[in-house]
Design a protein around this motif. Structure first.
Motif, PDB file in Angstrom:
ATOM      1  N   GLU A 143      28.439  41.727   2.212  1.00  0.00           N
ATOM      2  CA  GLU A 143      29.044  43.002   1.817  1.00  0.00           C
ATOM      3  C   GLU A 143      28.152  43.541   0.696  1.00  0.00           C
ATOM      4  OE1 GLU A 143      33.599  42.598   1.255  1.00  0.00           O
ATOM      5  OE2 GLU A 143      32.822  40.564   1.171  1.00  0.00           O
ATOM      6  N   GLY A 197      37.878  47.941  15.455  1.00  0.00           N
ATOM      7  CA  GLY A 197      38.267  47.319  14.177  1.00  0.00           C
ATOM      8  C   GLY A 197      37.084  46.650  13.519  1.00  0.00           C
ATOM      9  N   GLY A 198      37.252  46.317  12.245  1.00  0.00           N
ATOM     10  CA  GLY A 198      36.164  45.723  11.469  1.00  0.00           C
ATOM     11  C   GLY A 198      35.787  44.328  11.943  1.00  0.00           C
ATOM     12  N   SER A 199      36.783  43.517  12.326  1.00  0.00           N
ATOM     13  CA  SER A 199      36.462  42.164  12.800  1.00  0.00           C
ATOM     14  C   SER A 199      35.724  42.236  14.128  1.00  0.00           C
ATOM     15  CB  SER A 199      37.736  41.336  12.969  1.00  0.00           C
ATOM     16  OG  SER A 199      38.455  41.301  11.770  1.00  0.00           O
ATOM     17  N   TYR A 213      34.289  38.510   2.633  1.00  0.00           N
ATOM     18  CA  TYR A 213      35.242  38.625   3.744  1.00  0.00           C
ATOM     19  C   TYR A 213      34.604  39.449   4.852  1.00  0.00           C
ATOM     20  CZ  TYR A 213      39.425  39.481   6.464  1.00  0.00           C
ATOM     21  OH  TYR A 213      40.324  39.534   7.496  1.00  0.00           O
ATOM     22  N   HIS A 214      34.628  38.896   6.060  1.00  0.00           N
ATOM     23  CA  HIS A 214      34.025  39.617   7.193  1.00  0.00           C
ATOM     24  C   HIS A 214      34.990  39.767   8.365  1.00  0.00           C
ATOM     25  CE1 HIS A 214      30.243  39.667   5.100  1.00  0.00           C
ATOM     26  NE2 HIS A 214      30.269  38.359   4.955  1.00  0.00           N
ATOM     27  N   GLY A 215      36.276  39.458   8.154  1.00  0.00           N
ATOM     28  CA  GLY A 215      37.248  39.645   9.216  1.00  0.00           C
ATOM     29  C   GLY A 215      37.910  38.343   9.601  1.00  0.00           C
ATOM     30  N   LYS A 237      37.186  50.916   9.033  1.00  0.00           N
ATOM     31  CA  LYS A 237      38.060  51.719   8.178  1.00  0.00           C
ATOM     32  C   LYS A 237      37.706  53.209   7.989  1.00  0.00           C
ATOM     33  CE  LYS A 237      38.724  47.415   5.572  1.00  0.00           C
ATOM     34  NZ  LYS A 237      40.074  46.930   5.733  1.00  0.00           N
ATOM     35  N   VAL A 245      32.244  47.577   6.317  1.00  0.00           N
ATOM     36  CA  VAL A 245      33.582  47.938   6.810  1.00  0.00           C
ATOM     37  C   VAL A 245      34.376  48.612   5.688  1.00  0.00           C
ATOM     38  CG1 VAL A 245      35.761  46.962   7.661  1.00  0.00           C
ATOM     39  CG2 VAL A 245      33.596  46.239   8.670  1.00  0.00           C
ATOM     40  N   MET A 246      34.188  48.135   4.456  1.00  0.00           N
ATOM     41  CA  MET A 246      34.854  48.796   3.319  1.00  0.00           C
ATOM     42  C   MET A 246      33.965  49.865   2.693  1.00  0.00           C
ATOM     43  SD  MET A 246      37.220  46.379   1.001  1.00  0.00           S
ATOM     44  CE  MET A 246      38.846  45.899   1.586  1.00  0.00           C
ATOM     45  N   ASP A 272      27.580  44.396   5.991  1.00  0.00           N
ATOM     46  CA  ASP A 272      28.967  44.609   6.402  1.00  0.00           C
ATOM     47  C   ASP A 272      29.553  45.714   5.516  1.00  0.00           C
ATOM     48  OD1 ASP A 272      31.644  44.648   6.917  1.00  0.00           O
ATOM     49  OD2 ASP A 272      31.947  42.487   6.758  1.00  0.00           O
ATOM     50  N   THR A 314      32.058  42.941  13.090  1.00  0.00           N
ATOM     51  CA  THR A 314      31.250  41.831  12.562  1.00  0.00           C
ATOM     52  C   THR A 314      31.035  40.765  13.631  1.00  0.00           C
ATOM     53  OG1 THR A 314      33.237  40.869  11.595  1.00  0.00           O
ATOM     54  CG2 THR A 314      31.867  42.191  10.145  1.00  0.00           C
TER      55      THR A 314
HETATM   56  C1  LIG Z   1      34.011  43.781   4.480  1.00  0.00           C
HETATM   57  C2  LIG Z   1      34.997  43.630   5.601  1.00  0.00           C
HETATM   58  N1  LIG Z   1      34.555  43.233   6.815  1.00  0.00           N
HETATM   59  C3  LIG Z   1      35.390  43.108   7.860  1.00  0.00           C
HETATM   60  C4  LIG Z   1      36.735  43.361   7.739  1.00  0.00           C
HETATM   61  C5  LIG Z   1      37.673  43.200   8.909  1.00  0.00           C
HETATM   62  O1  LIG Z   1      38.140  44.433   9.337  1.00  0.00           O
HETATM   63  P1  LIG Z   1      39.490  44.556  10.172  1.00  0.00           P
HETATM   64  O2  LIG Z   1      40.595  44.150   9.252  1.00  0.00           O
HETATM   65  O3  LIG Z   1      39.531  45.989  10.588  1.00  0.00           O
HETATM   66  O4  LIG Z   1      39.361  43.624  11.339  1.00  0.00           O
HETATM   67  C6  LIG Z   1      37.244  43.777   6.491  1.00  0.00           C
HETATM   68  C7  LIG Z   1      38.679  44.061   6.298  1.00  0.00           C
HETATM   69  O5  LIG Z   1      39.181  44.241   5.235  1.00  0.00           O
HETATM   70  C8  LIG Z   1      36.343  43.907   5.397  1.00  0.00           C
HETATM   71  O6  LIG Z   1      36.769  44.276   4.177  1.00  0.00           O
END
Ligand SMILES: Cc1ncc(COP(=O)(O)O)c(C=O)c1O
Length: 443
Positions: A206, A99-101, A133-135, A269, A242-243, A240, A104
């Motif tokens: 981001e 997962g994204g969190s 936002y980083h999780g 994602k 993730v998006m 970051d 990070t």
């Molecule tokens: C830029 C960014 N980093 C980290 C995350 C966290 O990812 P996750 O929801 O898969 O833990 C998100 C989630 O939307 C995100 O947009």
């Protein structure tokens, strides 16, 4: 009563999804929803792609698991090759997560250990930006700058500094590009000096803002200055993505638009397009080398690191993307969609429409001249999101873009396979929705 599921929101009722095909999700009542946000920038290749499903199934028949303390897998090795081939030059290793969190959070720890390995064990603080936002795990939330997500958990959060976002539409320094000296980038240096460079391990950002500032991106000079500052103070630069990773903004990675190479890229994602839970880190040779020459192992790990099902879904997704030239499609369709939105949406309450590729944000204002925001009590963004969904369109509403609390925006990020006709449908439902919500709120 009723369902035993601990839903995100106890006040809401949820549609039961039955299946997905292309850009649409269908519920068990047969209603169709155009996924105008790919879930939340996940479903980049669309739903129901047979060859990805088959690849995951084929891997499952071989094995679904092999603990990475003892095993690697062919599919993990192939995926790492593929991901590195897509990454900026200099990136040499990939680390796969769920997962994204997780990604990070692992980046935070990897940066810390990098400095321990290289003899700078005092470095531990990560600088980030407000309205980012980083999780949601504690380390990730500490780095993030979304006030409403942090609020309840402040007592747990790490004492990490934040700088202002690079946000020309509402410049936090009240300057105007190009006469601004890119003050938003140089603020990083000021904060590093203030906190003591000997304490700072990394800067995370981001490259194009996602849920908090919907499609906002800095001017062309910004990341080059950030790179220069990070190098000057021996601070790792963590993008970051993730998006924004894997084509969402029309290039392989968001940071590619600035032609700058970070030290770590966090992904999630779009890596698997939603065909399996996914996250990961892409790591520069400089960082890998420090680990190899130092202690030799990363003091971190999870049960599902390098999971073969995640890797199979990711490899098949990235192969599919390449085969159908989907990153190019994201770039081209993104331009067209942004134009359509600018031309066709009822514009009276639109302050700004921005983005790159199929990663588009719209910010709403009560007054286009003064950029006054709507009263938060009106819940404009949420109302637009809810009404659009009723009409069969899913988009991602958000708030807090103006100052962390007020300001309404939506994120539009459909699967890259969206057709012209489907883009027309998206714009037309959105336009109807904005008109109706505007009439209700301004009444
Ligand atoms: C830029 C960014 N980093 C980290 C995350 C966290 O990812 P996750 O929801 O898969 O833990 C998100 C989630 O939307 C995100 O947009």
């Amino acid at each position: 009563m009723g369902s035993k599921v601990f839903y995100r929101d106890f006040r809401k009722s949820y549609k039961t999804v039955a299946y997905g095909k292309g850009v649409y999700l269908y519920d068990i009542d047969g209603d169709r929803f155009l996924d105008g946000c790919g879930g939340n920038t996940v479903a980049n290749v669309g739903y129901g792609v047979e060859e990805i499903i088959e690849a995951v199934y084929a891997q499952m028949k071989k094995t679904s698991f092999g603990h990475t303390s003892r095993f690697t897998s062919e599919v993990q090795e192939m995926l790492a090759e593929k991901v590195i081939s897509l990454s900026p030059k200099g990136m040499s290793k990939a680390y796969f997560l769920s997962g994204g969190s997780e990604a990070t959070e692992a980046a935070l720890k990897m940066a810390r250990q990098f400095h321990i390995e290289t003899g700078n064990s005092q470095k531990y603080k990560v600088i980030s930006r407000w309205q980012s936002y980083h999780g949601n795990t504690i380390g990730a939330l500490s780095m993030g700058g979304r006030s409403f997500r942090r609020k309840n958990y402040v007592p747990y959060l790490l004492d990490f500094p934040h700088i202002a976002p690079s946000y020309c539409y509402r410049c936090p320094f009240h300057r105007e590009y190009e006469n601004c000296g890119i003050e938003c980038a140089w603020e990083l240096e000021r904060v590093i000096k203030q906190e003591g460079p000997e304490n700072i391990s990394a800067f995370i950002f981001e490259p194009l803002s996602g849920s908090s500032l919907a499609g906002v991106y800095p001017p062309k000079e910004y990341y080059k200055i950030i790179r220069e500052i990070c190098d000057r103070y021996d601070i790792l630069m963590i993008s970051d993505e993730v998006m924004t990773g894997f084509g969402r903004t029309g290039k392989n990675f968001g940071i590619d638009h600035w032609d700058v190479c970070p030290d770590i890229i966090a992904v999630g994602k779009g890596l698997t397009g939603g065909y399996a839970p996914a996250g990961g880190l892409i790591v520069h040779e400089k960082v890998s080398e420090a680990f190899r020459k130092g202690s030799g192992s990363f003091a971190h790990g999870h049960t599902f690191v390098g999971n073969p099902l995640t890797c199979a879904a990711a490899l098949a997704t990235q192969t599919y993307m390449g085969k159908h030239d989907l990153i190019h499609q994201s770039a081209e369709k993104g331009k067209a969609l942004l134009e359509m939105l600018k031309e066709r949406l009822d514009s009276e309450i639109i302050g700004d429409a921005r983005g790159k590729g199929l990663f588009i944000g719209i910010e709403f204002v009560k007054d286009q001249k003064t950029k006054e925001t709507f009263n938060r009590k009106a819940r404009l963004a949420e109302s637009i999101g809810d009404l659009a969904f009723k009409k069969g369109l899913h988009i991602l509403p958000g708030f807090g873009c103006a100052d962390g609390v007020s300001g309404d925006h939506i994120l539009i990020a459909p699967p890259f396979v969206i057709s012209e006709e489907e883009m027309e449908e998206l714009v037309s439902i959105l336009n109807e929705t904005i008109k109706e919500v505007k009439a209700r709120i301004l009444r």
